[in-house]
Design an enzyme around this catalytic site. Structure first.
Site, short mmCIF file in Angstrom:
data_model
loop_
_atom_site.label_atom_id
_atom_site.label_comp_id
_atom_site.label_asym_id
_atom_site.label_seq_id
_atom_site.Cartn_x
_atom_site.Cartn_y
_atom_site.Cartn_z
N GLU A 41 10.42 -58.13 -3.56
CA GLU A 41 10.91 -58.29 -2.19
C GLU A 41 9.85 -57.79 -1.22
OE1 GLU A 41 14.10 -56.19 0.87
OE2 GLU A 41 14.44 -56.02 -1.28
N LYS A 129 23.82 -55.66 -1.67
CA LYS A 129 22.93 -54.51 -1.70
C LYS A 129 23.60 -53.35 -0.98
CE LYS A 129 19.44 -53.99 1.30
NZ LYS A 129 18.10 -54.04 1.94
#
Length: 206
Positions: A41, A129
């Protein structure tokens, strides 16, 4: 809806790349890839971030590269235009979730409380998340949520490190953990890419 965990495969670490230059970002990505990391990411927190995504896609075609810190429609559009394989957000709103619903790539929306989790679930998300995990109740919060949201699984980030990652990964509703500890700022500044590879190798072992 595409599954984020399916995109990750067996990988239980979501390594985060934050760099000030494209060259730094590419070297970090290469060091992670050398350690067997197949998905990273890139957080959109520096001016170079979007170009880092493009460069990594070009330099390492088999590496899945996603964009983090997506907080509005404009940033989402830029992230997708850069070729992001997935999208991660730090938090959510109804407006942001509406924009995300048009994505053709997996999305990992960020939550920090029970209301966020319910909102994400109402938009069809079963994988979220938890951020910032350490400030949002950590493992105790995740354990409490497991009985309420039995169909939701989490990728906690924020305050995760080598010493506590196993506490999170041992939970039945956690499929991965994310963090920046595998690419410490001092390693990047000193161009110590082998340290990053070693940290990623260790962190991705469950």
């Amino acid at each position: 809806m595409n599954s984020f965990s399916n995109l990750m495969g067996e990988q239980t670490l979501l390594p985060i790349i934050q760099a000030n230059t494209v060259s730094q970002g590419v070297e970090i990505g290469k060091a992670m890839f050398a350690a067997g990391i197949n998905l990273v990411e890139v957080v959109l927190r520096t001016e170079a971030s979007l170009d880092i995504i493009k460069a990594l896609k070009n330099e390492l075609p088999s590496l899945k590269v996603g964009a983090g810190t997506v907080i509005d429609a404009d940033i989402l559009k830029q992230a997708l235009a850069a070729g992001s394989d997935f999208i991660v957000t730090p938090t959510i709103s109804s407006e942001l979730l509406t924009h995300l619903s048009t994505c053709n790539v997996p999305v990992l929306p960020g939550v920090s409380n029970a209301a966020n989790i319910l909102l994400a679930r109402e938009f069809g998300y079963k994988e979220v998340k938890l951020f910032p995990a350490s400030l949002s109740g950590g493992t105790a919060f995740l354990t409490a949520m497991s009985s309420i949201f039995q169909d939701i699984t989490f990728c906690p980030t924020g305050g995760i490190h080598a010493e506590n990652k196993h506490e999170y990964l041992e939970l039945s509703n956690v499929f991965a953990v994310g963090g920046t500890w595998v690419a410490k700022k001092e390693w990047v500044e000193s161009e110590d890419w082998t340290q990053i590879s070693a940290a990623c190798l260790s962190a991705n072992q469950t």
